[in-house]
Write a protein that holds these residues in place. Sequence first.
Motif, PDB file in Angstrom:
ATOM      1  N   THR A  19      58.479   1.459  56.707  1.00  0.00           N
ATOM      2  CA  THR A  19      58.682   2.668  57.831  1.00  0.00           C
ATOM      3  C   THR A  19      58.916   1.992  59.219  1.00  0.00           C
ATOM      4  O   THR A  19      58.677   2.849  60.123  1.00  0.00           O
ATOM      5  CB  THR A  19      57.268   3.012  57.284  1.00  0.00           C
ATOM      6  OG1 THR A  19      56.186   2.231  57.701  1.00  0.00           O
ATOM      7  CG2 THR A  19      56.989   3.683  56.251  1.00  0.00           C
ATOM      8  N   ALA A  20      59.242   0.808  59.484  1.00  0.00           N
ATOM      9  CA  ALA A  20      59.558   0.411  60.749  1.00  0.00           C
ATOM     10  C   ALA A  20      60.780   1.203  61.193  1.00  0.00           C
ATOM     11  O   ALA A  20      61.356   1.622  60.428  1.00  0.00           O
ATOM     12  CB  ALA A  20      59.946  -1.082  60.531  1.00  0.00           C
ATOM     13  N   LYS A  53      51.950  -5.218  54.353  1.00  0.00           N
ATOM     14  CA  LYS A  53      53.237  -5.796  55.012  1.00  0.00           C
ATOM     15  C   LYS A  53      54.544  -4.812  54.498  1.00  0.00           C
ATOM     16  O   LYS A  53      55.552  -4.674  55.230  1.00  0.00           O
ATOM     17  CB  LYS A  53      53.461  -6.833  54.818  1.00  0.00           C
ATOM     18  CG  LYS A  53      52.265  -8.023  55.684  1.00  0.00           C
ATOM     19  CD  LYS A  53      52.478  -7.838  57.044  1.00  0.00           C
ATOM     20  CE  LYS A  53      51.507  -8.653  57.725  1.00  0.00           C
ATOM     21  NZ  LYS A  53      51.505  -8.356  59.283  1.00  0.00           N
ATOM     22  N   MET A  81      58.114  -9.892  60.466  1.00  0.00           N
ATOM     23  CA  MET A  81      57.054  -9.699  59.679  1.00  0.00           C
ATOM     24  C   MET A  81      56.488 -10.692  58.676  1.00  0.00           C
ATOM     25  O   MET A  81      57.399 -11.240  58.115  1.00  0.00           O
ATOM     26  CB  MET A  81      56.842  -8.560  59.323  1.00  0.00           C
ATOM     27  CG  MET A  81      56.989  -7.084  59.999  1.00  0.00           C
ATOM     28  SD  MET A  81      56.939  -5.526  59.030  1.00  0.00           S
ATOM     29  CE  MET A  81      57.013  -4.449  60.467  1.00  0.00           C
ATOM     30  N   TYR A  86      49.524  -1.331  49.887  1.00  0.00           N
ATOM     31  CA  TYR A  86      48.491  -0.634  50.531  1.00  0.00           C
ATOM     32  C   TYR A  86      46.966  -1.062  49.755  1.00  0.00           C
ATOM     33  O   TYR A  86      47.032  -1.386  48.626  1.00  0.00           O
ATOM     34  CB  TYR A  86      48.625   0.678  50.685  1.00  0.00           C
ATOM     35  CG  TYR A  86      48.669   1.628  49.472  1.00  0.00           C
ATOM     36  CD1 TYR A  86      47.373   2.180  49.085  1.00  0.00           C
ATOM     37  CD2 TYR A  86      49.684   1.818  48.534  1.00  0.00           C
ATOM     38  CE1 TYR A  86      47.120   2.845  47.546  1.00  0.00           C
ATOM     39  CE2 TYR A  86      49.588   2.219  47.415  1.00  0.00           C
ATOM     40  CZ  TYR A  86      48.227   3.048  46.877  1.00  0.00           C
ATOM     41  OH  TYR A  86      47.945   3.579  45.803  1.00  0.00           O
ATOM     42  N   TRP A 124      54.875  -1.864  53.242  1.00  0.00           N
ATOM     43  CA  TRP A 124      54.633  -0.615  53.835  1.00  0.00           C
ATOM     44  C   TRP A 124      55.270  -0.682  55.336  1.00  0.00           C
ATOM     45  O   TRP A 124      55.863   0.360  55.643  1.00  0.00           O
ATOM     46  CB  TRP A 124      53.299   0.336  53.711  1.00  0.00           C
ATOM     47  CG  TRP A 124      53.209   1.500  54.062  1.00  0.00           C
ATOM     48  CD1 TRP A 124      53.826   2.049  55.099  1.00  0.00           C
ATOM     49  CD2 TRP A 124      52.212   2.410  53.316  1.00  0.00           C
ATOM     50  NE1 TRP A 124      53.533   3.455  55.101  1.00  0.00           N
ATOM     51  CE2 TRP A 124      52.456   3.631  54.041  1.00  0.00           C
ATOM     52  CE3 TRP A 124      51.178   2.311  52.511  1.00  0.00           C
ATOM     53  CZ2 TRP A 124      51.544   4.946  53.929  1.00  0.00           C
ATOM     54  CZ3 TRP A 124      50.557   3.609  51.985  1.00  0.00           C
ATOM     55  CH2 TRP A 124      50.703   4.854  52.874  1.00  0.00           C
ATOM     56  N   GLN A 125      54.639  -1.576  56.053  1.00  0.00           N
ATOM     57  CA  GLN A 125      54.990  -1.687  57.391  1.00  0.00           C
ATOM     58  C   GLN A 125      56.467  -1.835  57.601  1.00  0.00           C
ATOM     59  O   GLN A 125      57.110  -1.272  58.478  1.00  0.00           O
ATOM     60  CB  GLN A 125      54.221  -2.741  58.159  1.00  0.00           C
ATOM     61  CG  GLN A 125      52.624  -2.364  58.271  1.00  0.00           C
ATOM     62  CD  GLN A 125      51.879  -3.476  58.885  1.00  0.00           C
ATOM     63  OE1 GLN A 125      52.232  -4.483  59.422  1.00  0.00           O
ATOM     64  NE2 GLN A 125      50.567  -4.003  58.014  1.00  0.00           N
ATOM     65  N   ARG A 143      44.718   1.470  54.083  1.00  0.00           N
ATOM     66  CA  ARG A 143      45.328   0.406  54.851  1.00  0.00           C
ATOM     67  C   ARG A 143      46.714   0.072  54.379  1.00  0.00           C
ATOM     68  O   ARG A 143      46.763  -0.454  53.310  1.00  0.00           O
ATOM     69  CB  ARG A 143      44.423  -0.702  54.795  1.00  0.00           C
ATOM     70  CG  ARG A 143      42.957  -0.669  55.703  1.00  0.00           C
ATOM     71  CD  ARG A 143      42.217  -1.919  55.743  1.00  0.00           C
ATOM     72  NE  ARG A 143      41.782  -2.536  54.464  1.00  0.00           N
ATOM     73  CZ  ARG A 143      40.445  -2.319  53.942  1.00  0.00           C
ATOM     74  NH1 ARG A 143      39.819  -1.567  54.550  1.00  0.00           N
ATOM     75  NH2 ARG A 143      40.213  -3.132  53.032  1.00  0.00           N
ATOM     76  N   LYS A 144      47.640   0.135  55.330  1.00  0.00           N
ATOM     77  CA  LYS A 144      49.050  -0.361  54.967  1.00  0.00           C
ATOM     78  C   LYS A 144      49.328  -1.594  54.874  1.00  0.00           C
ATOM     79  O   LYS A 144      48.803  -2.406  55.925  1.00  0.00           O
ATOM     80  CB  LYS A 144      50.164   0.333  56.092  1.00  0.00           C
ATOM     81  CG  LYS A 144      49.761   1.982  56.095  1.00  0.00           C
ATOM     82  CD  LYS A 144      50.687   2.386  57.383  1.00  0.00           C
ATOM     83  CE  LYS A 144      50.745   3.777  57.530  1.00  0.00           C
ATOM     84  NZ  LYS A 144      51.404   4.478  58.751  1.00  0.00           N
ATOM     85  N   TRP A 154      54.027 -12.342  55.700  1.00  0.00           N
ATOM     86  CA  TRP A 154      53.013 -12.071  54.625  1.00  0.00           C
ATOM     87  C   TRP A 154      52.483 -13.290  54.084  1.00  0.00           C
ATOM     88  O   TRP A 154      53.414 -13.808  53.239  1.00  0.00           O
ATOM     89  CB  TRP A 154      53.488 -10.922  53.563  1.00  0.00           C
ATOM     90  CG  TRP A 154      52.438 -10.486  52.658  1.00  0.00           C
ATOM     91  CD1 TRP A 154      51.227 -10.703  52.690  1.00  0.00           C
ATOM     92  CD2 TRP A 154      52.766  -9.910  51.374  1.00  0.00           C
ATOM     93  NE1 TRP A 154      50.405 -10.282  51.606  1.00  0.00           N
ATOM     94  CE2 TRP A 154      51.317  -9.803  50.665  1.00  0.00           C
ATOM     95  CE3 TRP A 154      53.751  -9.656  50.662  1.00  0.00           C
ATOM     96  CZ2 TRP A 154      51.241  -9.206  49.319  1.00  0.00           C
ATOM     97  CZ3 TRP A 154      53.557  -8.775  49.377  1.00  0.00           C
ATOM     98  CH2 TRP A 154      52.389  -8.898  48.680  1.00  0.00           C
TER      99      TRP A 154
END
Length: 279
Positions: free
Chosen positions: A105-106, A99, A55, A70, A101-102, A96-97, A57
Amino acid sequence: MKFASTSNYVADAALAVAVNAAVTLQRPLLVKGEPGTGKTELARQVAKALDMPFMEWNIKSTTKAQQGLYEYDAVSRLRDSQLGEARVHDVSNYIRKGKLWQAFTAPGRVVLLIDEIDKADIEFPNDLLQELDRMEFHVYETGETIRAQHRPVVIITSNNEKDLPDAFLRRCFFHFIRFPDPENLAAIVRMHYPGIKEQLLATALSQFFEIRETPGLKKKPSTSEVLDWLKLILAEDLSPEDLRRDGKDALPRLHGALLKNEQDVQLFERLAFMARGQR
């Protein structure tokens, strides 16, 4: 698994140690170095070597730390309430989540790149201290706390455009990517252009390091720029003799790939003029 050089990336021993130490300590890895020395690509190769999702950012001058967590779209919720939309009653529809957050919770561990953190406001690193340290944050609109299910491998890059706060630095494992020496740079070139002739490579790199070490140079060419230059040389099918410079023209062939401002071009033109005057 341990990180080392990959089929697409040459990592010296010190860099490999830094990556593996950061992973072991579960600390963000802060990587500094000249632009074009492979800091961003490092994160991609770490993800590949450790077999983890990647990921990214990308930080800009206008980026706020909150965007990594978010964003709450209050405007859309207000518009939907005026239109009588049923979804307006669930505030989570307007979250809106980011990076972080993503990544938190991956379903599995991921590599998260926070690229060029020094572009943002000076308070940006401080605003992420608790989230990166505790691996959790609170969502005020919904009242929930988001915790990392699997602690991500966080790699942060900086081009040293501004100093980072001491409190942020204490929470990171630091590594400075030094510019490759001739031997390592040759290995990098061979990785990208495996068919290159050794005499051409030696002549090109000799000239490249002469350019980098020229006194008064405003911007030294980077690893990515020498790779671009060699790509053009190979495309033009130039020989080692074609690359050699003389007093009449101190500028290298295809110099636009290496010299990126008029001051440096003028510097080499002056050097050529002085060389002619001494003859």
